[in-house]
Design a protein around this motif. Sequence first.
Motif, PDB file in Angstrom:
ATOM      1  N   THR A  67      43.515 153.180 111.456  1.00  0.00           N
ATOM      2  CA  THR A  67      43.455 152.375 110.238  1.00  0.00           C
ATOM      3  C   THR A  67      42.292 152.893 109.403  1.00  0.00           C
ATOM      4  O   THR A  67      41.561 153.779 109.841  1.00  0.00           O
ATOM      5  CB  THR A  67      43.243 150.879 110.582  1.00  0.00           C
ATOM      6  OG1 THR A  67      42.123 150.792 111.454  1.00  0.00           O
ATOM      7  CG2 THR A  67      44.473 150.292 111.252  1.00  0.00           C
ATOM      8  N   GLY A  68      42.125 152.354 108.207  1.00  0.00           N
ATOM      9  CA  GLY A  68      41.004 152.779 107.368  1.00  0.00           C
ATOM     10  C   GLY A  68      41.352 153.979 106.510  1.00  0.00           C
ATOM     11  O   GLY A  68      42.530 154.303 106.332  1.00  0.00           O
ATOM     12  N   PRO A  69      40.326 154.655 105.980  1.00  0.00           N
ATOM     13  CA  PRO A  69      40.558 155.689 104.966  1.00  0.00           C
ATOM     14  C   PRO A  69      41.323 156.914 105.475  1.00  0.00           C
ATOM     15  O   PRO A  69      41.919 157.630 104.680  1.00  0.00           O
ATOM     16  CB  PRO A  69      39.144 156.087 104.519  1.00  0.00           C
ATOM     17  CG  PRO A  69      38.209 155.520 105.525  1.00  0.00           C
ATOM     18  CD  PRO A  69      38.897 154.379 106.190  1.00  0.00           C
ATOM     19  N   ARG A  71      43.962 156.816 107.238  1.00  0.00           N
ATOM     20  CA  ARG A  71      45.335 156.468 107.608  1.00  0.00           C
ATOM     21  C   ARG A  71      46.394 157.263 106.834  1.00  0.00           C
ATOM     22  O   ARG A  71      47.350 157.747 107.426  1.00  0.00           O
ATOM     23  CB  ARG A  71      45.569 154.961 107.413  1.00  0.00           C
ATOM     24  CG  ARG A  71      46.975 154.567 107.854  1.00  0.00           C
ATOM     25  CD  ARG A  71      47.127 153.080 108.039  1.00  0.00           C
ATOM     26  NE  ARG A  71      48.479 152.732 108.455  1.00  0.00           N
ATOM     27  CZ  ARG A  71      48.841 152.554 109.714  1.00  0.00           C
ATOM     28  NH1 ARG A  71      47.950 152.693 110.680  1.00  0.00           N
ATOM     29  NH2 ARG A  71      50.084 152.236 110.023  1.00  0.00           N
ATOM     30  N   ASP A 175      46.816 158.262  97.733  1.00  0.00           N
ATOM     31  CA  ASP A 175      45.962 157.068  97.789  1.00  0.00           C
ATOM     32  C   ASP A 175      45.694 156.528  96.388  1.00  0.00           C
ATOM     33  O   ASP A 175      45.764 155.316  96.155  1.00  0.00           O
ATOM     34  CB  ASP A 175      44.631 157.388  98.496  1.00  0.00           C
ATOM     35  CG  ASP A 175      44.751 157.249 100.014  1.00  0.00           C
ATOM     36  OD1 ASP A 175      45.637 156.502 100.454  1.00  0.00           O
ATOM     37  OD2 ASP A 175      43.962 157.892 100.727  1.00  0.00           O
ATOM     38  N   SER A 180      45.302 152.196  96.699  1.00  0.00           N
ATOM     39  CA  SER A 180      44.686 151.656  97.914  1.00  0.00           C
ATOM     40  C   SER A 180      43.364 152.347  98.201  1.00  0.00           C
ATOM     41  O   SER A 180      42.968 153.262  97.526  1.00  0.00           O
ATOM     42  CB  SER A 180      45.628 151.828  99.106  1.00  0.00           C
ATOM     43  OG  SER A 180      45.974 153.185  99.278  1.00  0.00           O
TER      44      SER A 180
END
Lengths: 180, 180
Positions: A67-69, A71, A175, A180
């Motif tokens: 998870t997080g940046p 992903r 992104d 996001s």
Amino acid sequence: MEATVASLVEHGWAGTTTTAVAQRAGVSRGAQLHHYPTRAELVIAAVQYIGAARIAEIREQATDLPTGPARTAAVLDMLARVCTGPLFHAALELWTAARTDPDVRAAVVPLEAVIGRESHRLTVELLGADESRPGVREAVQQTLDLIRGLGLADLLTDDGARRRALLADWARHLDARLGS
Amino acid sequence: MEATVASLVEHGWAGTTTTAVAQRAGVSRGAQLHHYPTRAELVIAAVQYIGAARIAEIREQATDLPTGPARTAAVLDMLARVCTGPLFHAALELWTAARTDPDVRAAVVPLEAVIGRESHRLTVELLGADESRPGVREAVQQTLDLIRGLGLADLLTDDGARRRALLADWARHLDARLGS
């Protein structure tokens, strides 16, 4: 079914005869004919099996994503692995055969529509994308078409280094487009 | 050579025998064997012919492109036409066959490298892209891979409406990334 996939991957559509599949699976021709009386029936079963396996492969690989940046890049990497692997090669044999063989086409076309929708839905979910935002749906579709094109580019030679660089760049732009 | 392409498009790799090609071309088997003594030699000639024809098709279609703000969308549309046309289908038959047939692979791989470089160079030129700017080279490569993926998506059913919408959206992003 696994013998059919392995034969498609190794010998292609033309080399995947019912006799060769029965031999590889270690079943008698009689037993094979009991389950699949015609080549068409074996093909339809193989198309369905490969389609379900492609979706299952994405689901399975999706469980380990960070998870997080990081992903988005990890999702793209996972989809690219699927599109450069044996199930993609088996599917490519079916698509190519379906282009010129009406029986194969009749089996492949309806299933591809289902797989296309399911791959899209899964990718939206994995990316946490909000398709109600303008441009997000297009960005997800372009991602899947790009990765399919990258799969084709990897067919004969290892395109891994170029692909990784392109997808790292795509992840940054994606992104931004997903907001996001 | 034209008969070989037509046979690949209509009957696929497996259906493209030397006998079938000679019949379609209206030449005797003797005349064919004089020019191409083996199937491998016919295949190498066909691979080279199809490769050159793919580049020639792009060059030819490129002469009618508009200048100004509509140019990027027109370039994408032209590349997509090439990747959904008969030469792409013939090339796909060769790529698929090359995956499992070492003779075909030996003929296809070196030529695909040349075609890949030439398609990239032509696309850069047509888009007026400045590859010394960061990210521009990646954007051009992503464009060509995306369009190859769209070609594959159009193989069995008409994907034209979805493709046009995606490419119109991509043209806007591409213009922003090219800084033009």
